[in-house]
Design a protein around this motif. Structure first.
Motif, PDB file in Angstrom:
ATOM      1  N   SER A  98       0.914  -0.989   0.223  1.00 10.57           N
ATOM      2  CA  SER A  98      -0.195  -0.016  -0.449  1.00 10.57           C
ATOM      3  C   SER A  98       1.089   1.797   0.213  1.00 10.57           C
ATOM      4  CB  SER A  98      -0.998   0.301   0.883  1.00 10.57           C
ATOM      5  OG  SER A  98      -1.734  -1.417   1.049  1.00 10.57           O
ATOM      6  N   LYS A 102       1.025   4.600  -2.923  1.00  9.98           N
ATOM      7  CA  LYS A 102       0.819   5.344  -2.653  1.00  9.98           C
ATOM      8  C   LYS A 102       1.126   5.849  -3.337  1.00  9.98           C
ATOM      9  CE  LYS A 102      -1.653   8.850  -1.761  1.00  9.98           C
ATOM     10  NZ  LYS A 102      -2.838   9.300  -1.629  1.00  9.98           N
ATOM     11  N   ARG A 105       2.199   5.991  -7.073  1.00  8.12           N
ATOM     12  CA  ARG A 105       0.371   7.129  -8.259  1.00  8.12           C
ATOM     13  C   ARG A 105       1.345   8.487  -7.331  1.00  8.12           C
ATOM     14  NH1 ARG A 105      -4.814   4.054  -6.089  1.00  8.12           N
ATOM     15  NH2 ARG A 105      -4.188   1.808  -7.055  1.00  8.12           N
ATOM     16  N   SER A 145      -6.648  -8.652  -9.171  1.00  4.87           N
ATOM     17  CA  SER A 145      -7.829  -7.336  -8.836  1.00  4.87           C
ATOM     18  C   SER A 145      -8.569  -7.794  -7.553  1.00  4.87           C
ATOM     19  CB  SER A 145      -9.290  -7.843  -9.711  1.00  4.87           C
ATOM     20  OG  SER A 145      -9.772  -9.108  -9.757  1.00  4.87           O
ATOM     21  N   LEU A 148      -6.203  -5.425  -5.224  1.00  6.33           N
ATOM     22  CA  LEU A 148      -6.318  -4.760  -5.599  1.00  6.33           C
ATOM     23  C   LEU A 148      -7.854  -3.693  -4.740  1.00  6.33           C
ATOM     24  CD1 LEU A 148      -4.330  -1.975  -7.006  1.00  6.33           C
ATOM     25  CD2 LEU A 148      -5.651  -2.435  -9.285  1.00  6.33           C
ATOM     26  N   GLU A 149      -8.011  -3.843  -5.354  1.00  5.37           N
ATOM     27  CA  GLU A 149      -9.406  -4.006  -4.606  1.00  5.37           C
ATOM     28  C   GLU A 149      -8.852  -3.467  -2.517  1.00  5.37           C
ATOM     29  OE1 GLU A 149     -13.581  -4.642  -2.924  1.00  5.37           O
ATOM     30  OE2 GLU A 149     -12.477  -5.926  -5.489  1.00  5.37           O
ATOM     31  N   ASN A 152      -6.472  -0.486  -2.952  1.00  6.03           N
ATOM     32  CA  ASN A 152      -7.046   0.628  -2.730  1.00  6.03           C
ATOM     33  C   ASN A 152      -8.137   0.637  -1.454  1.00  6.03           C
ATOM     34  OD1 ASN A 152      -6.049   1.393  -5.045  1.00  6.03           O
ATOM     35  ND2 ASN A 152      -8.019  -0.487  -6.364  1.00  6.03           N
ATOM     36  N   GLN A 153      -8.656   0.111  -0.338  1.00  2.00           N
ATOM     37  CA  GLN A 153      -9.466  -0.160   0.600  1.00  2.00           C
ATOM     38  C   GLN A 153      -8.252   0.982   1.492  1.00  2.00           C
ATOM     39  OE1 GLN A 153     -11.358  -3.757   1.748  1.00  2.00           O
ATOM     40  NE2 GLN A 153     -13.081  -3.508  -0.406  1.00  2.00           N
ATOM     41  N   LEU A 155      -5.968   2.636   0.814  1.00  3.24           N
ATOM     42  CA  LEU A 155      -5.274   3.743   0.589  1.00  3.24           C
ATOM     43  C   LEU A 155      -6.856   4.760   0.276  1.00  3.24           C
ATOM     44  CD1 LEU A 155      -3.640   2.887  -2.530  1.00  3.24           C
ATOM     45  CD2 LEU A 155      -2.433   3.538  -0.085  1.00  3.24           C
ATOM     46  N   TYR A 156      -8.141   4.727   0.733  1.00  7.06           N
ATOM     47  CA  TYR A 156      -9.282   5.295   0.770  1.00  7.06           C
ATOM     48  C   TYR A 156      -8.557   6.384   2.227  1.00  7.06           C
ATOM     49  CZ  TYR A 156     -14.222   6.852   1.129  1.00  7.06           C
ATOM     50  OH  TYR A 156     -14.851   8.002   1.364  1.00  7.06           O
TER      51      TYR A 156
END
Length: 160
Positions: A98, A102, A105, A145, A148-149, A152-153, A155-156
């Protein structure tokens, strides 16, 4: 945490968040070249990544500390050490991934990013560090996927 499994660290220590960075006139001036520094990277990580098991930021759990972030804007390198909350944390690879995602990105492509566990703080530190340093493994993980989900959680950004 998924599906009712037990938390590895049910009662983690919670640390106070650092204050907001004081911005100067030159920080806000778009015409002034502003090198990326340790505090900027720390701010990106501390406020935008949540622990996979707890609704807390990595800063609040002391997983990420400014003193463990090293940036050389001239050499285009960023190195981040993170400290799992317990020595046998099974989420260490996910946390490291994570952090890496981050930074990938958030930073220009010219930066070489190194994310690793603080030495001596995790039972499987060598194995986790090897995974995080392997570009092919990181790329393969991000093609999954479901993984990655989960990343992304983490990184929310939640409201403070």
């Amino acid at each position: 945490m998924a599906g009712g499994t037990r938390l590895e660290n049910a009662n983690p220590l919670i640390f106070q968040r650092s204050g907001e960075r004081l911005l100067t006139v030159t920080d806000e001036d778009e015409d002034v070249a502003d090198p990326i520094d340790d505090r900027e990277i720390f701010d990106i990580l501390s406020k935008s990544i949540n622990d996979p098991e707890h609704p807390l930021s990595l800063e609040e759990l002391n997983v990420v500390e400014q003193m463990r972030v090293n940036v050389s804007d001239e050499e285009s390198t960023v190195s981040v050490e993170f400290t799992p909350t317990i020595p046998h944390c099974s989420m260490a690879t996910l946390i490291g991934l994570s952090i890496k995602v981050k930074l990938l990105r958030s930073l220009p492509d010219r930066f070489k990013i190194d994310v690793h566990i603080t030495p001596g703080t995790h039972a499987s530190e060598d194995a986790v560090n090897k995974q995080l340093a392997d570009k092919e493994r990181v790329a393969a993980a991000l093609e999954n996927s479901q993984l990655l989900e989960v990343v992304n959680q983490c990184l929310y950004t939640r409201s403070m």
